[in-house]
Design an enzyme around this catalytic site. Structure first.
Site, PDB file in Angstrom:
ATOM      1  N   GLY A   9      48.423  39.884 -25.744  1.00  0.00           N
ATOM      2  CA  GLY A   9      48.878  40.752 -24.642  1.00  0.00           C
ATOM      3  C   GLY A   9      49.310  42.119 -25.141  1.00  0.00           C
ATOM      4  O   GLY A   9      50.218  42.749 -24.585  1.00  0.00           O
ATOM      5  N   LEU A  11      48.132  45.085 -25.072  1.00  0.00           N
ATOM      6  CA  LEU A  11      47.921  46.338 -24.328  1.00  0.00           C
ATOM      7  C   LEU A  11      48.954  46.541 -23.222  1.00  0.00           C
ATOM      8  O   LEU A  11      48.905  47.526 -22.490  1.00  0.00           O
ATOM      9  CB  LEU A  11      46.519  46.362 -23.717  1.00  0.00           C
ATOM     10  CG  LEU A  11      45.359  46.460 -24.727  1.00  0.00           C
ATOM     11  CD1 LEU A  11      44.014  46.344 -24.002  1.00  0.00           C
ATOM     12  CD2 LEU A  11      45.423  47.767 -25.505  1.00  0.00           C
ATOM     13  N   ARG A  37      42.074  42.186 -22.073  1.00  0.00           N
ATOM     14  CA  ARG A  37      41.421  43.443 -21.658  1.00  0.00           C
ATOM     15  C   ARG A  37      40.904  44.162 -22.888  1.00  0.00           C
ATOM     16  O   ARG A  37      41.430  43.999 -23.985  1.00  0.00           O
ATOM     17  CB  ARG A  37      42.415  44.376 -20.970  1.00  0.00           C
ATOM     18  CG  ARG A  37      42.986  43.878 -19.692  1.00  0.00           C
ATOM     19  CD  ARG A  37      43.864  44.948 -19.070  1.00  0.00           C
ATOM     20  NE  ARG A  37      45.222  44.958 -19.581  1.00  0.00           N
ATOM     21  CZ  ARG A  37      45.978  46.035 -19.655  1.00  0.00           C
ATOM     22  NH1 ARG A  37      45.508  47.208 -19.297  1.00  0.00           N
ATOM     23  NH2 ARG A  37      47.233  45.958 -20.104  1.00  0.00           N
ATOM     24  N   ASP A  46      41.563  35.809 -25.204  1.00  0.00           N
ATOM     25  CA  ASP A  46      42.129  35.219 -23.995  1.00  0.00           C
ATOM     26  C   ASP A  46      43.011  34.054 -24.423  1.00  0.00           C
ATOM     27  O   ASP A  46      42.522  33.134 -25.092  1.00  0.00           O
ATOM     28  CB  ASP A  46      40.966  34.742 -23.095  1.00  0.00           C
ATOM     29  CG  ASP A  46      41.451  34.175 -21.776  1.00  0.00           C
ATOM     30  OD1 ASP A  46      42.658  33.868 -21.636  1.00  0.00           O
ATOM     31  OD2 ASP A  46      40.609  34.020 -20.869  1.00  0.00           O
ATOM     32  N   TYR A 134      57.347  32.474 -12.002  1.00  0.00           N
ATOM     33  CA  TYR A 134      57.487  33.194 -13.268  1.00  0.00           C
ATOM     34  C   TYR A 134      58.746  32.734 -14.015  1.00  0.00           C
ATOM     35  O   TYR A 134      58.704  32.428 -15.214  1.00  0.00           O
ATOM     36  CB  TYR A 134      57.548  34.691 -12.977  1.00  0.00           C
ATOM     37  CG  TYR A 134      57.898  35.560 -14.161  1.00  0.00           C
ATOM     38  CD1 TYR A 134      56.981  35.770 -15.192  1.00  0.00           C
ATOM     39  CD2 TYR A 134      59.139  36.191 -14.250  1.00  0.00           C
ATOM     40  CE1 TYR A 134      57.305  36.579 -16.275  1.00  0.00           C
ATOM     41  CE2 TYR A 134      59.464  37.002 -15.323  1.00  0.00           C
ATOM     42  CZ  TYR A 134      58.546  37.192 -16.341  1.00  0.00           C
ATOM     43  OH  TYR A 134      58.872  37.992 -17.402  1.00  0.00           O
ATOM     44  N   LYS A 138      59.318  30.662 -17.705  1.00  0.00           N
ATOM     45  CA  LYS A 138      60.148  31.131 -18.817  1.00  0.00           C
ATOM     46  C   LYS A 138      61.167  30.061 -19.233  1.00  0.00           C
ATOM     47  O   LYS A 138      61.531  29.967 -20.400  1.00  0.00           O
ATOM     48  CB  LYS A 138      60.853  32.439 -18.440  1.00  0.00           C
ATOM     49  CG  LYS A 138      59.890  33.607 -18.262  1.00  0.00           C
ATOM     50  CD  LYS A 138      59.148  33.912 -19.547  1.00  0.00           C
ATOM     51  CE  LYS A 138      58.157  35.045 -19.412  1.00  0.00           C
ATOM     52  NZ  LYS A 138      57.375  35.273 -20.639  1.00  0.00           N
TER      53      LYS A 138
HETATM   54  P1  NAD Z   1      52.438  43.437 -19.234  1.00  0.00           P
HETATM   55  O1  NAD Z   1      52.014  42.860 -17.938  1.00  0.00           O
HETATM   56  O2  NAD Z   1      52.649  44.894 -19.342  1.00  0.00           O
HETATM   57  O3  NAD Z   1      51.415  43.013 -20.369  1.00  0.00           O
HETATM   58  C1  NAD Z   1      50.902  41.704 -20.465  1.00  0.00           C
HETATM   59  C2  NAD Z   1      49.561  41.789 -21.145  1.00  0.00           C
HETATM   60  O4  NAD Z   1      49.020  40.468 -21.177  1.00  0.00           O
HETATM   61  C3  NAD Z   1      48.542  42.675 -20.399  1.00  0.00           C
HETATM   62  O5  NAD Z   1      48.050  43.672 -21.262  1.00  0.00           O
HETATM   63  C4  NAD Z   1      47.460  41.700 -19.972  1.00  0.00           C
HETATM   64  O6  NAD Z   1      46.164  42.245 -20.024  1.00  0.00           O
HETATM   65  C5  NAD Z   1      47.639  40.573 -20.981  1.00  0.00           C
HETATM   66  N1  NAD Z   1      47.107  39.308 -20.526  1.00  0.00           N
HETATM   67  C6  NAD Z   1      47.141  38.781 -19.279  1.00  0.00           C
HETATM   68  N2  NAD Z   1      46.488  37.615 -19.262  1.00  0.00           N
HETATM   69  C7  NAD Z   1      46.041  37.390 -20.513  1.00  0.00           C
HETATM   70  C8  NAD Z   1      45.297  36.365 -21.120  1.00  0.00           C
HETATM   71  N3  NAD Z   1      44.847  35.311 -20.418  1.00  0.00           N
HETATM   72  N4  NAD Z   1      45.027  36.447 -22.444  1.00  0.00           N
HETATM   73  C9  NAD Z   1      45.455  37.499 -23.167  1.00  0.00           C
HETATM   74  N5  NAD Z   1      46.143  38.537 -22.634  1.00  0.00           N
HETATM   75  C10 NAD Z   1      46.428  38.473 -21.327  1.00  0.00           C
HETATM   76  O7  NAD Z   1      53.750  42.648 -19.701  1.00  0.00           O
HETATM   77  P2  NAD Z   1      54.887  43.134 -20.689  1.00  0.00           P
HETATM   78  O8  NAD Z   1      55.882  43.846 -19.875  1.00  0.00           O
HETATM   79  O9  NAD Z   1      54.318  43.755 -21.873  1.00  0.00           O
HETATM   80  O10 NAD Z   1      55.535  41.719 -21.026  1.00  0.00           O
HETATM   81  C11 NAD Z   1      55.245  41.005 -22.223  1.00  0.00           C
HETATM   82  C12 NAD Z   1      56.093  39.744 -22.243  1.00  0.00           C
HETATM   83  O11 NAD Z   1      57.472  40.111 -22.107  1.00  0.00           O
HETATM   84  C13 NAD Z   1      55.814  38.780 -21.117  1.00  0.00           C
HETATM   85  O12 NAD Z   1      55.990  37.462 -21.583  1.00  0.00           O
HETATM   86  C14 NAD Z   1      56.886  39.079 -20.098  1.00  0.00           C
HETATM   87  O13 NAD Z   1      57.171  37.970 -19.296  1.00  0.00           O
HETATM   88  C15 NAD Z   1      58.040  39.425 -21.001  1.00  0.00           C
HETATM   89  N6  NAD Z   1      59.059  40.232 -20.331  1.00  0.00           N
HETATM   90  C16 NAD Z   1      58.801  41.523 -19.943  1.00  0.00           C
HETATM   91  C17 NAD Z   1      59.795  42.247 -19.297  1.00  0.00           C
HETATM   92  C18 NAD Z   1      59.562  43.659 -18.843  1.00  0.00           C
HETATM   93  O14 NAD Z   1      60.419  44.234 -18.142  1.00  0.00           O
HETATM   94  N7  NAD Z   1      58.453  44.298 -19.229  1.00  0.00           N
HETATM   95  C19 NAD Z   1      61.047  41.670 -19.040  1.00  0.00           C
HETATM   96  C20 NAD Z   1      61.254  40.348 -19.420  1.00  0.00           C
HETATM   97  C21 NAD Z   1      60.272  39.642 -20.086  1.00  0.00           C
HETATM   98  N1  SER Z   2      60.792  42.695 -15.765  1.00  0.00           N
HETATM   99  C1  SER Z   2      60.303  41.395 -15.450  1.00  0.00           C
HETATM  100  C2  SER Z   2      59.879  41.302 -14.037  1.00  0.00           C
HETATM  101  O1  SER Z   2      60.401  42.040 -13.234  1.00  0.00           O
HETATM  102  C3  SER Z   2      61.388  40.371 -15.681  1.00  0.00           C
HETATM  103  O2  SER Z   2      60.951  39.499 -16.619  1.00  0.00           O
HETATM  104  O3  SER Z   2      59.053  40.487 -13.741  1.00  0.00           O
END
Ligand code: NAD
Ligand code: SER
Length: 301
Positions: A9, A11, A37, A46, A134, A138
């Protein structure tokens, strides 16, 4: 020999910054960035393809996996079955490859593990009854960290605020979108109410927390290791607007709450991170104004 690191993930919002931070720490060529992607510097992988994960990990001699591939809360609620598949089955595939190849795993958790029965300042240890799919995925991730038979760690990231990549389908995305709208239009229509208060964190703090957690000796991590509470700064949208107006005095914000209000309302207002502070010295650097200043510096720089 330093670690050989796989990022899934890569990107996304976090991966866009974590890959560079890991390369700075461990050297160019130490990180294999992957995503479903296509993108510059990124291989296609994937996380639903268990065989491809396994062969990449074994072929490349991977020692650490930062597993970021997931669907976030808003996207996940629109397609709960897919959210469960990617977030739980994808994680199980990563764990299986890690177990077979002796890798350590970082798998992020989220403030979404909490539900409406959680106190407004979320303790580390409290019943976890999330209302979103979601959030449920987690909770499973945190439980797997304790039982998977690999060194697996996680952080309950608050809503993350950054400027290098767009936020990816979460409820907390308004705290990112608002900056782009403020600069482009001088106005933002927010999808949650003005008084909505959620735990948030500037991306630099989140990346530092991730790197810091991963160097702690395993025997020093206790029962929270699948998902440490870490606080950054907690604010209402109204307070965020006021802080932005320090830079753009004419900026205005309107409020048209949609379904994401419900998810936001089910999460705590703030986070008690005493366990992370005590066990591995967590300490955030960015408060609300510091975060807003950094966002403007990044977007205008
Ligand atoms: P994001 O949605 O920006 O990025 C997720 C990436 O996963 C995308 O680039 C997407 O193309 C890729 N993806 C989706 N399906 C896939 C698959 N089948 N195989 C491979 N790649 C795939 O998310 P993020 O904000 O970078 O979050 C990363 C992690 O951190 C996640 O587990 C999310 O739950 C966690 N998280 C994020 C936040 C936040 O505020 N950004 C907060 C809490 C937890
Ligand atoms: N920032 C994330 C969301 O809103 C929390 O994990 O889904």
């Amino acid at each position: 020999m330093g670690p050989r690191i796989l990022v899934t993930g890569a990107l996304g919002q976090i991966g866009t910054e974590l890959v560079g931070a890991l390369e700075n720490k461990h050297g160019q060529g130490s990180v294999i960035a992957t995503d479903v992607r296509d993108g510059t510097g990124c291989q296609i992988l994937d996380v639903m393809d268990a065989e491809s994960i396994h062969s990449l990990v074994s072929r490349e001699g991977v020692t650490e996996i930062y597993h970021l591939a997931a669907l976030l809360s808003a996207t996940g609620e629109r397609n709960p079955e897919l959210c469960w598949k990617i977030n739980v089955e994808g994680l199980e595939n990563v764990i299986a490859a890690a177990r077979a190849n002796g890798c350590r795993v970082f798998a992020p958790s989220s403030i979404a593990v909490f539900g409406p029965d959680c106190p407004s300042i979320a303790p580390q240890f409290t019943p976890l009854n999330p209302t979103t799919v979601y959030g449920k995925t987690k909770v499973v991730s945190e439980q797997l960290a304790m039982t998977a038979g690999v060194d697996m760690r996680g952080l309950r990231y608050p809503g993350l605020v950054s400027y290098k990549a767009p936020a990816g389908g979460g409820t907390t995305d308004y705290a990112v979108e608002i900056f782009h709208a403020a600069l482009a239009e001088g106005h933002y229509t927010c999808f949650v109410r003005e008084d909505t208060r959620l735990p948030m964190m500037y991306m630099d703090d989140a990346i530092r927390a991730t790197l810091e957690l991963m160097v702690v000796p395993a025997e020093e991590l206790g029962g929270a290791r699948g998902g440490y509470n870490i606080s950054g700064c907690s604010f209402t949208v109204g307070q965020l607007v006021e802080s932005i107006q320090r830079h753009l005095p004419n900026f205005t914000c309107a409020y048209e709450p949609d379904v994401r209000q419900k998810y936001a309302d089910s999460w705590p207002n703030d986070i008690d991170d005493d366990v992370a502070r005590g066990e591995w010295g967590w300490n955030p650097e960015f408060d609300l104004d510091g975060m807003v200043d950094a966002m403007f510096a990044g977007l205008q720089g």
